[in-house]
Motif scaffolding. Structure first.
Motif: not given
Length: 295
Positions: A53-62, A84-89, A204-207, A238-242
């Protein structure tokens, strides 16, 4: 909205229906018996989600953190935070749909455009941007009523049923066949000059997050709720779906992505228990409306 070993296959895997109540969902029901909204608001904001449910540790903080004040409930993200989030992911505003491409796409026009899949996308975007200023409308107690539940990761169907947007009955789940690689979205992009948008999305982080989102959905039964300590939220928060949904919507129209929920809000225990216990993952909204305070 959300995607096998290949990039396309990993994305395509997201959103497959789960037809039985999983062990995780049963554990969720038990843990909720001692939970309350007060417990939830006392928890540390952010974090708290476990794999998958947390998704990738690399992207969870976004992804959104938990709301700690009433004014944060159902608050929209805003364009500065969205950019800002778009650029980060890994997204780039230069590669999103043009205004003309977006209008053509959601209206089912353009080369190879079709009305039915376009309507599914449009409905899904409306559901996932259900924040203050962008209500959904549903029949409640016989009257068409504005509803805002985005932070909870919940929605109300047009016939008044409260459910997670990941419920198999929801347009946001049904749209997966439209947005999967090789599906309508990809074909439309290639036919209408939006190949750069599609490439940027898949890089992007999408995949990555689509893989985690698929795992989360597969173990969440009909309820499609995501546990976070002694509280839960609808799967869409939840982070990955959001993040998957954010990447998709931002690619279509950044201004709409800015309307997504900025924070997640725990679902009150009585509501979560009812949804988890329902064989369809749905309960009548009018019976639980008073338990879901909005700003």
């Amino acid at each position: 909205m959300a995607g096998d070993g290949s990039e396309a296959g990993r994305v395509r895997a997201v959103g497959r229906p789960v037809l039985v109540l999983s062990l995780a969902a049963m554990v969720l029901v038990v843990s909720l018996l001692g939970a309350s909204r007060g417990d939830a608001l006392g928890a540390r904001p952010g974090g708290g989600f476990e794999e998958p449910y947390a998704g990738s540790p690399k992207y969870e903080r976004f992804a959104p953190t938990m709301a700690t004040e009433r004014r944060q409930v159902n608050r929209p993200l805003g364009i500065r935070s969205a950019d800002r989030i778009a650029r980060a992911i890994g997204l780039d505003k230069a590669d999103v749909f043009t205004a003309k491409q977006y209008v053509l796409f959601v209206s089912g026009k353009g080369v190879g455009g079709e009305r039915a899949p376009a309507e599914l996308v449009d409905k899904s975007v409306r559901i996932l941007t259900n924040t203050v200023g962008t209500p959904l409308y549903a029949k409640v107690d016989g009257k068409v009523t504005p509803v805002v539940l985005g932070s909870y990761g919940l929605m109300v169907s047009t016939d008044g049923m409260l459910e997670s947007p990941a419920n198999k009955d929801a347009p946001t789940r049904q749209v997966n066949s439209v947005i999967e690689p090789g599906g309508y979205l990809a074909t439309w992009c290639r036919n209408n000059g939006a190949e750069a948008s599609l490439r940027r999305l898949y890089r992007s982080a999408y995949t990555v997050e689509a893989v985690w989102g698929n795992k989360a959905q597969q173990q969440s039964g009909e309820a499609q709720l995501a546990p976070n300590r002694f509280q839960v939220v609808g799967m869409s928060m939840a982070p990955p779906l959001w993040l998957v949904n954010f990447a998709l919507i931002y690619t279509l129209n950044p201004k709409l992505a800015a309307k997504m929920p900025a924070n997640w809000t725990p679902i009150p225990a009585n509501v979560a228990l009812a949804i988890a216990a329902s064989p369809t993952g749905q309960v009548p909204y009018d019976e639980y409306r008073s338990s879901l305070p909005v700003r």
